[in-house]
Design a protein around this motif. Structure first.
Motif, PDB file in Angstrom:
ATOM      1  N   ASP A 178       6.004  -0.460 -11.334  1.00 22.23           N
ATOM      2  CA  ASP A 178       6.894  -1.615 -11.184  1.00 22.23           C
ATOM      3  C   ASP A 178       8.324  -1.135 -11.393  1.00 22.23           C
ATOM      4  O   ASP A 178       8.727  -0.803 -12.516  1.00 22.23           O
ATOM      5  N   SER A 226       3.815  -6.443 -13.600  1.00 24.27           N
ATOM      6  CA  SER A 226       2.929  -5.362 -14.051  1.00 24.27           C
ATOM      7  C   SER A 226       1.790  -5.908 -14.888  1.00 24.27           C
ATOM      8  O   SER A 226       0.624  -5.540 -14.693  1.00 24.27           O
ATOM      9  N   ALA A 265      -0.345   0.696 -15.683  1.00 28.11           N
ATOM     10  CA  ALA A 265       0.936   0.403 -15.044  1.00 28.11           C
ATOM     11  C   ALA A 265       2.078   1.121 -15.747  1.00 28.11           C
ATOM     12  O   ALA A 265       2.065   1.286 -16.966  1.00 28.11           O
TER      13      ALA A 265
END
Length: 248
Positions: A42, A51, A63
């Protein structure tokens, strides 16, 4: 007032830093899911709302969130801990343009943060480098829903060539080698909720902290933003989130 601090306060009641509802965030992520153990990136993550929700769709995924704002990243870390996702989210206080990841990703997100790369086309090129061969690039960008008026340009402090129309955005993506598999155009109610939340959060904070040295600046920023929206770009500027895959 520090711009990062101002933005953090403005997004208190709308951590999704774009005019998109939570329902439609989930709809977009369902279209983008690649696998349960997806690697997610992200860029310009803010409070990592995207995320964290993506991890809810990928129970074995991980993430990386990248942002420059310490205030947003602090909130992201607190939310991840509250949702028991801290072990699957790594936050990086870095410039998205120079972030060098370890490997590529199944899903790369850049929603409402294309300015970090210098625009939509640059985001497709630079953020797209981090997407693996079969991965998804999700980009959220503004567009002219109708030809821009002088009031809209003044309210946004921009020029007509800052954005294109929606067909123009899709054409840019195609020229860069990306094909949309889905998209969501933000509705008027989503825009209103986002803008009222943005200006209202600043206003409420200033009224609750009248003695704070930044209170007057927060009120002024809220009023300027609200006037620019209501008297200028409301109904003129649109926002689309594109789910993209490589065309070849």
């Amino acid at each position: 007032m520090d711009r990062q601090r101002l933005s953090s306060i403005a997004h208190t009641h709308h951590p999704i830093a774009a005019p998109i509802s939570g329902v439609n965030v989930n709809r977009l992520l369902r279209r983008a899911d690649r696998r349960p153990a997806a690697r997610i990136l992200d860029l310009g993550c803010g409070e990592a709302a995207w995320s964290l929700q993506a991890l809810a769709h990928c129970p074995d995924g991980h993430a990386d969130g990248v942002d420059l704002s310490p205030y947003a990243l602090e909130r992201a870390a607190a939310t991840a801990e509250m949702r028991e996702l801290s072990d699957r989210l790594t936050l990086h206080r870095r410039d998205a343009r120079t972030y060098v990841p370890d490997g590529d990703y199944d899903l790369v997100l850049c929603v409402g943060a294309t300015h970090a790369f210098g625009g939509f086309a640059e985001t497709l090129e630079l953020a797209g480098r981090h997407v693996n061969r079969d991965g998804v690039l999700m980009v959220g960008e503004g567009f002219w829903a109708v030809p821009p008026t002088k009031a809209a340009l003044t309210g946004l402090d921009t020029t007509p060539d800052e954005f294109t129309d929606l067909p123009g955005l899709v054409e840019q993506a195609a020229k860069a080698g990306w094909a949309p598999t889905y998209a969501h155009v933000s509705e008027a109610a989503e825009w209103d909720d986002y803008e009222w939340s943005w200006t209202g959060s600043l206003t409420g904070w200033a009224l609750d902290n009248p003695g704070h040295p930044d209170a007057a600046d927060a009120l002024a920023a809220a009023q300027t933003h609200r006037d620019g929206w209501l008297r200028g770009y409301r109904g003129v500027l649109g926002f689309v989130t594109l789910v993209l895959r490589r065309a070849s």
